[in-house]
Write an enzyme that holds these catalytic residues in place. Structure first.
Site, PDB file in Angstrom:
ATOM      1  N   LYS A  11       0.826  -1.202   0.000  1.00  0.00           N
ATOM      2  CA  LYS A  11       0.000   0.000   0.000  1.00  0.00           C
ATOM      3  C   LYS A  11       0.867   1.263   0.000  1.00  0.00           C
ATOM      4  O   LYS A  11       2.092   1.181   0.191  1.00  0.00           O
ATOM      5  CB  LYS A  11      -0.936  -0.065   1.222  1.00  0.00           C
ATOM      6  CG  LYS A  11      -1.972  -1.209   1.146  1.00  0.00           C
ATOM      7  CD  LYS A  11      -2.783  -1.272   2.445  1.00  0.00           C
ATOM      8  CE  LYS A  11      -3.903  -2.292   2.386  1.00  0.00           C
ATOM      9  NZ  LYS A  11      -4.642  -2.363   3.680  1.00  0.00           N
ATOM     10  N   TYR A  51     -12.307  -2.514  -3.240  1.00  0.00           N
ATOM     11  CA  TYR A  51     -12.824  -2.536  -1.867  1.00  0.00           C
ATOM     12  C   TYR A  51     -14.357  -2.503  -1.810  1.00  0.00           C
ATOM     13  O   TYR A  51     -14.926  -2.088  -0.798  1.00  0.00           O
ATOM     14  CB  TYR A  51     -12.221  -1.377  -1.065  1.00  0.00           C
ATOM     15  CG  TYR A  51     -10.812  -1.641  -0.581  1.00  0.00           C
ATOM     16  CD1 TYR A  51     -10.514  -2.788   0.166  1.00  0.00           C
ATOM     17  CD2 TYR A  51      -9.770  -0.742  -0.847  1.00  0.00           C
ATOM     18  CE1 TYR A  51      -9.219  -3.040   0.618  1.00  0.00           C
ATOM     19  CE2 TYR A  51      -8.474  -0.988  -0.388  1.00  0.00           C
ATOM     20  CZ  TYR A  51      -8.196  -2.133   0.353  1.00  0.00           C
ATOM     21  OH  TYR A  51      -6.927  -2.378   0.809  1.00  0.00           O
ATOM     22  N   ASN A 114      -1.759  -0.223   7.481  1.00  0.00           N
ATOM     23  CA  ASN A 114      -1.230  -1.568   7.748  1.00  0.00           C
ATOM     24  C   ASN A 114      -0.434  -2.172   6.587  1.00  0.00           C
ATOM     25  O   ASN A 114      -0.245  -3.387   6.515  1.00  0.00           O
ATOM     26  CB  ASN A 114      -2.347  -2.493   8.233  1.00  0.00           C
ATOM     27  CG  ASN A 114      -3.444  -2.675   7.203  1.00  0.00           C
ATOM     28  OD1 ASN A 114      -3.361  -2.137   6.102  1.00  0.00           O
ATOM     29  ND2 ASN A 114      -4.455  -3.451   7.542  1.00  0.00           N
ATOM     30  N   HIS A 117      -1.908  -5.413   1.413  1.00  0.00           N
ATOM     31  CA  HIS A 117      -3.157  -6.138   1.155  1.00  0.00           C
ATOM     32  C   HIS A 117      -2.807  -7.521   0.636  1.00  0.00           C
ATOM     33  O   HIS A 117      -1.868  -7.676  -0.134  1.00  0.00           O
ATOM     34  CB  HIS A 117      -3.997  -5.412   0.092  1.00  0.00           C
ATOM     35  CG  HIS A 117      -5.126  -6.260  -0.425  1.00  0.00           C
ATOM     36  ND1 HIS A 117      -6.335  -6.343   0.222  1.00  0.00           N
ATOM     37  CD2 HIS A 117      -5.201  -7.105  -1.491  1.00  0.00           C
ATOM     38  CE1 HIS A 117      -7.122  -7.190  -0.443  1.00  0.00           C
ATOM     39  NE2 HIS A 117      -6.461  -7.668  -1.491  1.00  0.00           N
ATOM     40  N   GLU A 128      -9.622 -10.439  -7.780  1.00  0.00           N
ATOM     41  CA  GLU A 128      -8.707  -9.313  -7.622  1.00  0.00           C
ATOM     42  C   GLU A 128      -7.588  -9.322  -8.661  1.00  0.00           C
ATOM     43  O   GLU A 128      -7.193  -8.264  -9.167  1.00  0.00           O
ATOM     44  CB  GLU A 128      -8.125  -9.314  -6.202  1.00  0.00           C
ATOM     45  CG  GLU A 128      -9.190  -9.027  -5.146  1.00  0.00           C
ATOM     46  CD  GLU A 128      -8.655  -9.065  -3.716  1.00  0.00           C
ATOM     47  OE1 GLU A 128      -9.406  -8.664  -2.803  1.00  0.00           O
ATOM     48  OE2 GLU A 128      -7.500  -9.510  -3.498  1.00  0.00           O
TER      49      GLU A 128
HETATM   50  P1  IDP Z   1      -7.562  -7.236   5.456  1.00  0.00           P
HETATM   51  O1  IDP Z   1      -6.762  -6.189   4.702  1.00  0.00           O
HETATM   52  O2  IDP Z   1      -6.748  -7.854   6.558  1.00  0.00           O
HETATM   53  O3  IDP Z   1      -8.201  -8.258   4.559  1.00  0.00           O
HETATM   54  P2  IDP Z   1     -10.225  -6.073   5.763  1.00  0.00           P
HETATM   55  O4  IDP Z   1     -11.139  -6.317   6.909  1.00  0.00           O
HETATM   56  O5  IDP Z   1     -10.569  -6.696   4.451  1.00  0.00           O
HETATM   57  O6  IDP Z   1      -8.754  -6.471   6.225  1.00  0.00           O
HETATM   58  O7  IDP Z   1     -10.124  -4.485   5.584  1.00  0.00           O
HETATM   59  C1  IDP Z   1      -9.512  -3.944   4.425  1.00  0.00           C
HETATM   60  C2  IDP Z   1      -8.618  -2.805   4.842  1.00  0.00           C
HETATM   61  O8  IDP Z   1      -9.435  -1.751   5.377  1.00  0.00           O
HETATM   62  C3  IDP Z   1      -7.630  -3.111   5.976  1.00  0.00           C
HETATM   63  O9  IDP Z   1      -6.453  -3.742   5.526  1.00  0.00           O
HETATM   64  C4  IDP Z   1      -7.351  -1.724   6.503  1.00  0.00           C
HETATM   65  O10 IDP Z   1      -6.457  -1.013   5.638  1.00  0.00           O
HETATM   66  C5  IDP Z   1      -8.729  -1.067   6.393  1.00  0.00           C
HETATM   67  N1  IDP Z   1      -9.481  -1.179   7.635  1.00  0.00           N
HETATM   68  C6  IDP Z   1     -10.181  -2.249   8.093  1.00  0.00           C
HETATM   69  N2  IDP Z   1     -10.749  -1.992   9.278  1.00  0.00           N
HETATM   70  C7  IDP Z   1     -10.424  -0.706   9.567  1.00  0.00           C
HETATM   71  C8  IDP Z   1     -10.711   0.158  10.676  1.00  0.00           C
HETATM   72  O11 IDP Z   1     -11.396  -0.200  11.615  1.00  0.00           O
HETATM   73  N3  IDP Z   1     -10.171   1.411  10.615  1.00  0.00           N
HETATM   74  C9  IDP Z   1      -9.409   1.857   9.590  1.00  0.00           C
HETATM   75  N4  IDP Z   1      -9.114   1.069   8.536  1.00  0.00           N
HETATM   76  C10 IDP Z   1      -9.605  -0.196   8.523  1.00  0.00           C
HETATM   77 MG    MG Z   2      -9.735  -8.059   3.170  1.00  0.00          MG
END
Ligand code: IDP
Ligand code: MG
Length: 151
Positions: A11, A51, A114, A117, A128
């Site tokens: 990212k 997304y 984080n 992805h 994807e």
């Molecule tokens: P993942 O990336 O581990 O699959 P997902 O639940 O699919 O997690 O969420 C996609 C992305 O959305 C996360 O990697 C993160 O960047 C963002 N995200 C998810 N939950 C939150 C939150 O509570 N606050 C801010 N960003 C979030």
């Molecule tokens: Mg995800």
């Protein structure tokens, strides 16, 4: 164990912080093979399609701003059970809960930054990969080291 392909995105924070190498290194070191790789400026349309499952969630708008804020590096990696292998190397969504040794635990602090992805299931990976890579952008090739990685 079945060979799989999965999508990885370093990212914008990963690119800006100079962590493309260290992040991809961890996947390569595990034996996963890079079969597609490029730097992309993400359009809002692509971000929204990628997304789509999160539309309507409280973090959705911020997530789209984040993923379109600077270039990302997109990779397709291949290996046995690649989807699960990559997810376990990446770690939990919130770095706070990520196990030490995972990418998110070792390089990140905030759920909203984080770093990486990774597709969460084989069907997601197919969807994807079709979204991010065009025909001919994924390359099938043999590696001379494969017999030292796979039995
Ligand atoms: P993942 O990336 O581990 O699959 P997902 O639940 O699919 O997690 O969420 C996609 C992305 O959305 C996360 O990697 C993160 O960047 C963002 N995200 C998810 N939950 C939150 C939150 O509570 N606050 C801010 N960003 C979030
Ligand atoms: Mg995800």
């Amino acid at each position: 164990m079945a060979m799989q392909r999965t999508l990885v995105i370093v990212k914008p924070d990963g690119v800006q912080r100079g962590l493309v190498g260290p992040i991809l290194s961890r996947l390569e070191a595990r034996g996963l093979k890079i079969v597609g790789l490029k730097l992309v400026s993400v359009s809002s349309d692509l971000a929204a399609r990628h997304y789509a499952e999160h539309l309507g969630k409280p973090f959705y708008e911020g997530l789209l701003r984040y993923i379109t804020s600077a270039p990302v590096v997109v990779a397709c990696v291949e290996g046995t059970s690649a989807v699960q292998m990559v997810r376990s190397t990446v770690g939990a969504t919130n770095p706070l809960n990520a196990a030490p040794g995972t990418i998110r635990a070792d390089f990140a602090l905030d759920i909203g930054r984080n770093l990486i992805h990774a597709s969460d299931a084989p069907e997601t990976a197919d969807r994807e990969l079709a979204l991010w890579f065009g025909d001919g952008e994924l390359v099938s090739y043999a590696r001379d080291t494969d017999r030292w990685v796979f039995e």
